[in-house]
Write a protein that holds these residues in place. Sequence first.
Motif, PDB file in Angstrom:
ATOM      1  N   MET A  70     -87.289 -22.573  14.243  1.00 43.46           N
ATOM      2  CA  MET A  70     -87.201 -21.162  14.266  1.00 43.46           C
ATOM      3  C   MET A  70     -85.896 -20.456  13.730  1.00 43.46           C
ATOM      4  N   TYR A  71     -85.767 -19.442  12.936  1.00 36.94           N
ATOM      5  CA  TYR A  71     -84.698 -19.210  12.237  1.00 36.94           C
ATOM      6  C   TYR A  71     -84.377 -17.586  12.700  1.00 36.94           C
ATOM      7  N   LYS A  72     -83.295 -17.673  13.367  1.00 38.24           N
ATOM      8  CA  LYS A  72     -83.017 -16.248  13.932  1.00 38.24           C
ATOM      9  C   LYS A  72     -82.561 -15.215  13.120  1.00 38.24           C
ATOM     10  N   ILE A  73     -82.990 -13.950  13.563  1.00 43.17           N
ATOM     11  CA  ILE A  73     -82.636 -12.797  12.919  1.00 43.17           C
ATOM     12  C   ILE A  73     -81.267 -12.332  13.294  1.00 43.17           C
ATOM     13  N   VAL A  74     -80.172 -12.201  12.791  1.00 45.97           N
ATOM     14  CA  VAL A  74     -78.989 -11.769  13.247  1.00 45.97           C
ATOM     15  C   VAL A  74     -78.928 -10.379  13.321  1.00 45.97           C
ATOM     16  N   LYS A  75     -79.347  -9.966  12.157  1.00 44.02           N
ATOM     17  CA  LYS A  75     -79.236  -8.395  11.870  1.00 44.02           C
ATOM     18  C   LYS A  75     -80.406  -7.745  11.135  1.00 44.02           C
ATOM     19  N   ALA A  76     -80.950  -6.765  11.658  1.00 43.17           N
ATOM     20  CA  ALA A  76     -82.129  -6.283  10.739  1.00 43.17           C
ATOM     21  C   ALA A  76     -81.801  -4.690  10.506  1.00 43.17           C
TER      22      ALA A  76
END
Lengths: 296, 464
Positions: A1-7
């Motif tokens: 899993m690759y976490k989204i830090v900012k969207a």
Amino acid sequence: MYKIVKAEQLSEKNFLMVVEAPWVVRSCQPGQFLIVKIDEQGERIPLTICDYDREAGTVTIVFQTIGASTERMAKLKAGDCFMDVTGPLGRPSDLVEMDPEELKKMNILFVGGGVGAAPVYPQVKWMSEHGFNCEVIIGAKTKELIMLEEEMKKVAVTYIATDDGSYGYHGMIPSLIEYLVNSGKHYDRVVAIGPVIMMKFVCQLTKKLGIPTVVSMNPIMVDGTGMCGACRLMVGGEVKFACVDGPEFDGHLVDFDLAMERQRTYKTEEGRALLRYREGLSYSGKSSGKECGGDK
Amino acid sequence: MAITKQTRVPVREQDPAVRARNFLEVCLGYNEEEAREEATRCLNCKKPACVSACPVNIDIPGFIQQVKNGDIAKAYEIISESSALPAVCGRVCPQESQCEGKCIMGIKFEPVSIGKIERFVADYARENNLVPEVKAEKKGKKVAVIGSGPAGLTCAGDLAKMGYEVKIFEALHQPGGVLVYGIPEFRLPKDTVVAHEIETVKKLGVEIETNVIIGKSITIDELLNEEGFDAVFIGSGAGLPKFMGIPGEQANGVFSANEFLTRNNLMKGFRADYDTPIHRGHKVAVIGGGNVAMDAARTALRLGAEVYIVYRRSEIELPARVEEVHHAKEEGVQFHLLRNPKEILMDEHGSVLGLRLVKMELGEPDESGRRRPEEVPNSSYVLMVDTVIMSLGTSPNPLISSTTEGLEINKWECIVADEKTGQTSKKAVFAGGDAVTGAATVILAMGAGKAAAKGIDEFLSSQD
């Protein structure tokens, strides 16, 4: 899993995300791309790497919603995860490998049309960090769609063009290039990234003006490693794969009309998938976001 | 003693008319009773020719005797000594040109159905949760394996059994390589068979990390010098699809078999609940006569199309397994043999409209020993199709060779490796499978993975 830090939503259809991707960040260079996949059912979506932070282990991507997978992607928020992120793919920009002494003597014009401003940014930033000369044009249909203006202005002289004249130069990108050249500007090279139609007309002009031009192609892809051949283009009469031979090519050799035709390959199927998604979120049972699990 | 039965126990299959429209497995396999009955046909030869014809040298009479006696667990144990992927091999090996091709029974009668018995044993083991035993002492050395296809899985499994710490790096998001992206569901079920075989390799202690592209994310030199691996095995598989170079090949509706199969198999384009689109043609021409061409043709058929195989030689030269050709015909794939495409015609939107074919005849044998196809003058005509799938083989992927210093490649750009040990021109780096041989079969890649595991063990043991 690759976490989204900012969207972040940049405009109605344009989105920016900063994502943890240690394997990509380890060695990526300006000009390269990566592939993201939201979840089990998602498509593999190729996106140019727009920025990277080696210490934080994060990459920045910008995308436009065009199909079912990108619409689902747009719903992801900081803290959500992609199931898969892989890269870097493709060859780094030629600039990275050019003789610095040669590069020092040059003045390069970068052109970012629409979301193309995003992949232009890391190259401009790289040039500025190494003390090389360059200028930038950011172009879009209208003011609201101009992106990364502040960031770009911090690293280079930046011109804005809008088709409707709502901001900056009133007109298409090629006419602004012509205007700049006519007013005495000299460019040794143009790097143009954006919609195929924009790159086509920029190249028609720069060919006339005799300015070597590099374009970054973003055709349909599946694996991105050379295996499927979906991304093939005709460049100088030869078949090239954008994923391993590119994504950057000599713009004066690319067959843009063919590239535009080929982008339509899955229009009908993609349209159907999008309709299915919009009309029946519950029907397909898809969530539009993944919680980061505890397994990593 | 009863007279040995001359014909095989027939294997149950889905009815051709039904299966031509679904993705469920075609061959249903033997049940225990059928497998035991077929096992009685084995002569248990003193010098079994079948074993030497098997690229991984499974003790074939040994496991078949156990099946005959009803000790399926023991049979599984015997197969597992030589093969990490028996449920796969039982389904996709070209047995007729390997073990079964050398079976003594085959001289006068039908050869023993070795593949189907192997498949039964492997399926039985899966359904009854039998796990191969590991009892190796830890060697304290790390090996990186590039690619999780048949070569990589076999090499990794064997090294783990010897006591090495093994990590596989896979470029795609799912392990399995060609077993997942290439071979279709109806020939090799993914969730049951392939996933389980991969789990078995993991249970041996092998770690698999997906989404890592060796040559891009990290180089082989970095694996050896920075990440602490003592040796590397390259099993990165075949590569870039070939096209013919004929006019119209860039038209919309022309795909490589790799793209078509990857969209269908890995990305599950045939299912409405997956986002990846796939082109469902009405009339599809598949160019080529290998196993991949048969897979593409039968997939297009299941997606609802009328399908033609176009091959420039005659039926006996078809490189595909006999069983695949037979199945394709039963399902309604039409064979246009001794035909060669000259041009792809397109409409005003750049979409495929038809295929201009020329008739061929066979002349003198060429360097491959097969009779060279030659054009019949003035014989061209148009076959109306809306989709063309090119299945002409692949050329090697430069991702690894171009980023690894001192790795020798040959004139076909395949990695040069010793056949017996897998050793490449670079110290501590071994290779095997399609990356070395060019496109070949699952079992040959497994054989190469197995040889390389031995080669790596010898190399690392000599380093102490």
